[in-house]
Design a protein around this motif. Structure first.
Motif: not given
Length: 244
Positions: A96-103, A128-133
């Protein structure tokens, strides 16, 4: 601006609270090269990269990126920046971090998810992509920051101490990727105080006390100093500066 010059830093001074941080810094960075800014903590490396991306204004001189006078938003889409301190959202997942910056870069939908997983695989976070940062280690956060910087395939990639806290095997993988990016005609600026990484750069700028004390290929800098290593050269030019 000279043909092939991506970044043109012309005689800049930067002060903070009346303290000179950068003094008469002049450097041109060309397309398709990796340039290392090498120096100890407090030398001015981070200030220089912040000037280049337009986060910090200069007191004197001029900075151009892709022939645009900085600071400007016109070139932001062409720059990937990995800061020394991770700027991440702890309560959401890495994906979700990556997708946010992608937007922010206009990357959306399935294309965004595909590209996000691609860069997460590159930094070994795909499991670990679904793990909270907030549950990530410091090294994992550094890897996520790099993934975000690479997301939009920037023409200019600026990395501030990218391999701090990274194990040697993954560090090699990072540098293999940096080489691939360079060979695709893109430009990378990397700050480091690790002498071994200096040899991986096409060009180096040795920085001490806010000044560039030597510039050139690793071989040129070593030979001109009369030493045998980059460390020898750094000590030689530091002594020269101290004698002035």
């Amino acid at each position: 601006m000279n043909k092939g010059v991506v970044v043109d830093v012309a005689n800049i001074d930067v002060t903070y609270n009346k303290t000179r941080i950068l003094s008469n810094v002049d450097i041109k960075i060309k397309e398709g090269e990796i340039i290392g800014l090498l120096g100890p903590s407090g030398a001015g490396k981070t200030t220089l990269v912040k000037v280049i991306i337009g986060m910090k204004e200069v007191d004197k001189g001029e900075v151009k990126v892709f022939d645009n006078k900085m600071p400007t938003l016109d070139v932001s889409k062409d720059i990937g920046y990995m800061a020394q301190s991770d700027a991440l959202y702890d309560d959401i997942s890495a994906l979700d971090n990556v997708l946010f910056f992608g937007e922010l870069y206009g990357i959306k939908g399935e294309a965004a998810k595909e590209r996000a997983m691609e860069v997460l695989r590159l930094v070994n976070l795909d499991k670990d992509f679904n793990k909270a940062v907030k549950n990530y280690s410091g090294g994992m956060k550094r890897r996520l920051s790099l993934a975000i910087a690479l997301l939009h395939n920037p023409k200019l990639l600026i990395l501030d101490e990218p391999t701090v806290g990274i194990d040697p095997i993954l560090r090699k993988k990072f540098w293999d990727e940096f080489e691939r990016i360079k060979n695709a005609g893109r430009t990378i600026i990397v700050t480091t105080h690790v002498m071994d990484e200096a040899y991986k750069c096409d060009k180096l700028a040795l920085i001490r006390d806010g000044e560039i004390i030597s510039e050139g290929t690793p071989k040129e800098i070593i030979e001109s100093s009369g030493g045998k290593t980059i460390e020898d050269a750094f000590l030689f030019y530091s002594r020269e500066k101290g004698d002035e």
